[in-house]
Design an enzyme around this catalytic site. Structure first.
Site, PDB file in Angstrom:
ATOM      1  N   GLY A  84       0.685  -1.306   0.039  1.00  0.00           N
ATOM      2  CA  GLY A  84       0.198  -0.015  -0.093  1.00  0.00           C
ATOM      3  C   GLY A  84       0.778   1.387  -0.006  1.00  0.00           C
ATOM      4  O   GLY A  84       0.598   2.533   0.745  1.00  0.00           O
ATOM      5  N   THR A 130       2.896  -5.814 -10.255  1.00  0.00           N
ATOM      6  CA  THR A 130       2.313  -7.169  -9.916  1.00  0.00           C
ATOM      7  C   THR A 130       1.126  -7.439 -10.395  1.00  0.00           C
ATOM      8  O   THR A 130       0.283  -6.612 -10.954  1.00  0.00           O
ATOM      9  CB  THR A 130       2.539  -7.103  -8.267  1.00  0.00           C
ATOM     10  OG1 THR A 130       1.764  -5.942  -7.808  1.00  0.00           O
ATOM     11  CG2 THR A 130       3.910  -7.126  -7.876  1.00  0.00           C
ATOM     12  N   CYS A 135      -0.086   0.699  -9.382  1.00  0.00           N
ATOM     13  CA  CYS A 135      -0.202  -0.230  -8.168  1.00  0.00           C
ATOM     14  C   CYS A 135      -1.499  -0.827  -7.788  1.00  0.00           C
ATOM     15  O   CYS A 135      -2.491   0.101  -7.984  1.00  0.00           O
ATOM     16  CB  CYS A 135       0.228   0.905  -6.892  1.00  0.00           C
ATOM     17  SG  CYS A 135       0.206   0.042  -5.582  1.00  0.00           S
TER      18      CYS A 135
HETATM   19  O1  DOR Z   1       2.683  -4.722  -5.988  1.00  0.00           O
HETATM   20  C1  DOR Z   1       2.897  -3.363  -5.645  1.00  0.00           C
HETATM   21  N1  DOR Z   1       3.165  -3.190  -4.534  1.00  0.00           N
HETATM   22  N2  DOR Z   1       3.137  -2.316  -6.896  1.00  0.00           N
HETATM   23  C2  DOR Z   1       3.108  -1.279  -6.727  1.00  0.00           C
HETATM   24  O2  DOR Z   1       3.239  -0.563  -7.504  1.00  0.00           O
HETATM   25  C3  DOR Z   1       3.410  -0.800  -5.223  1.00  0.00           C
HETATM   26  C4  DOR Z   1       3.466  -1.821  -4.063  1.00  0.00           C
HETATM   27  C5  DOR Z   1       2.638  -1.488  -3.010  1.00  0.00           C
HETATM   28  O3  DOR Z   1       3.396  -0.547  -2.169  1.00  0.00           O
HETATM   29  O4  DOR Z   1       1.548  -1.748  -2.542  1.00  0.00           O
END
Ligand code: DOR
Length: 307
Positions: free
Chosen positions: A72, A194, A129
């Site tokens: 997050g 991701t 994200c």
């Molecule tokens: O998988 C992820 N987690 N991708 C992102 O861009 C940010 C990160 C997170 O901070 O949740």
């Protein structure tokens, strides 16, 4: 020996292996394992305007094929990042790719302005994200939303600093998103963030992550990432691509290069072995030599050539 030099738009790199955003906060942690100046570059954890504590814990779950996170966007906020982390990276000679994340276009623009006079090599604009408050904030899911953010950042950022849009695999047509951010002025594209997933804890009989869903990384997503690099290279062949998703060996890295990436980032593998990016540089050199490539750039996109 194979010439490993490459470039991401106007940024020249000594070799094509970088760390991926999120596998270290801003690189300091990696300094105890190797000299950060020896990597192609360091990509910092996405930074936002304000300090953030992120989602509820637990926020990491391992599966046999990959790792889920629901961090997050935890982080110190842009002011602390500039004063502490950025300074450390420059003092240590690292090529620095700064990843930025915002809730809306204005926040992205303000981040680009804060970084205007800072010693950074490249901006990665994280519009993908999966762990945000609403799906509508995953700008990279929509061509129009993605292009609005990218064109605004391109106008606000230092013109000498290339901007790369980071895209999500959670779309039906990644080529369409890529064309849209290319038209909006992106100087390159980072692929992939991701993949949205979840895990159920069989002891509690409930979702394993506090945030319920999370982003899947690691070996499970590598073929998805290679496919995205392939499709985007075909859609916008002139745009440099930074490839990532489950790379843990030189052979894995070579697949991304052949699919069209100019450079690669190593993320999840760093959690298991912090020296992985350094090892992969040597392995990639050997794999290229074995196949008769005199330089890395000769191999970029090679898989697209008709036999
Ligand atoms: O998988 C992820 N987690 N991708 C992102 O861009 C940010 C990160 C997170 O901070 O949740």
């Amino acid at each position: 020996t194979v010439d490993l030099r490459t470039s991401l738009a106007s940024v020249q790199l000594a070799n094509p292996v970088l760390t991926a955003s999120g596998c270290a906060a801003a690189g300091k942690e990696l300094g105890q394992f190797f000299d950060v100046a020896d990597l192609g570059g360091i990509v910092t954890k996405s930074i936002m305007m304000r300090p953030r504590s992120g989602r509820a814990t637990p926020r990491m779950a391992e599966t046999p094929s990959g790792m889920l996170n629901s961090i997050g966007l935890q982080g110190p906020g842009i002011d602390s990042f500039i004063a502490n982390d950025l300074k450390w990276l420059k003092d240590n000679g690292a090529r620095t790719v700064v990843s930025i994340a915002g809730h809306n276009t204005d926040e992205f623009v303000n981040l680009a302005k804060r970084l205007y006079n800072q010693p950074i090599d490249l901006l990665e604009v994280n519009i993908s994200c999966p762990n945000v408050e609403s799906r509508g904030q995953v700008f990279a899911c929509d061509p129009l939303a993605a292009s609005r953010v990218i064109s605004a950042v391109r106008r606000a950022a230092n013109p000498n600093v290339p901007i790369f849009a980071k895209l999500t695999p959670d779309v039906t047509d990644i080529a369409a998103i890529a064309r849209s951010v290319a038209d909006a002025g992106a100087d390159g594209i980072s692929l992939i963030n991701t993949l949205l997933g979840m895990v159920i804890d069989l002891d509690t009989l409930r979702p394993a992550l506090g945030g319920i869903t999370g982003g899947l990384s690691g070996p499970a997503i590598r073929p998805v990432a290679v496919r995205c690099v392939w499709q985007v290279h075909q859609a916008v062949p002139h745009l440099p691509l930074l490839g990532m998703g489950g790379i843990k060996t030189g052979r894995d890295a070579l697949e991304f290069i052949l699919a069209g990436a100019c450079a690669v980032s190593v993320g999840t593998a760093v959690f298991h072995d912090p020296t992985a990016p350094m090892r992969i540089i040597g392995e990639l050199r050997d794999e290229l030599a074995l196949r008769g490539f005199a330089s890395l750039t000769d191999a970029v996109g090679f898989a697209h050539k008709s036999a």
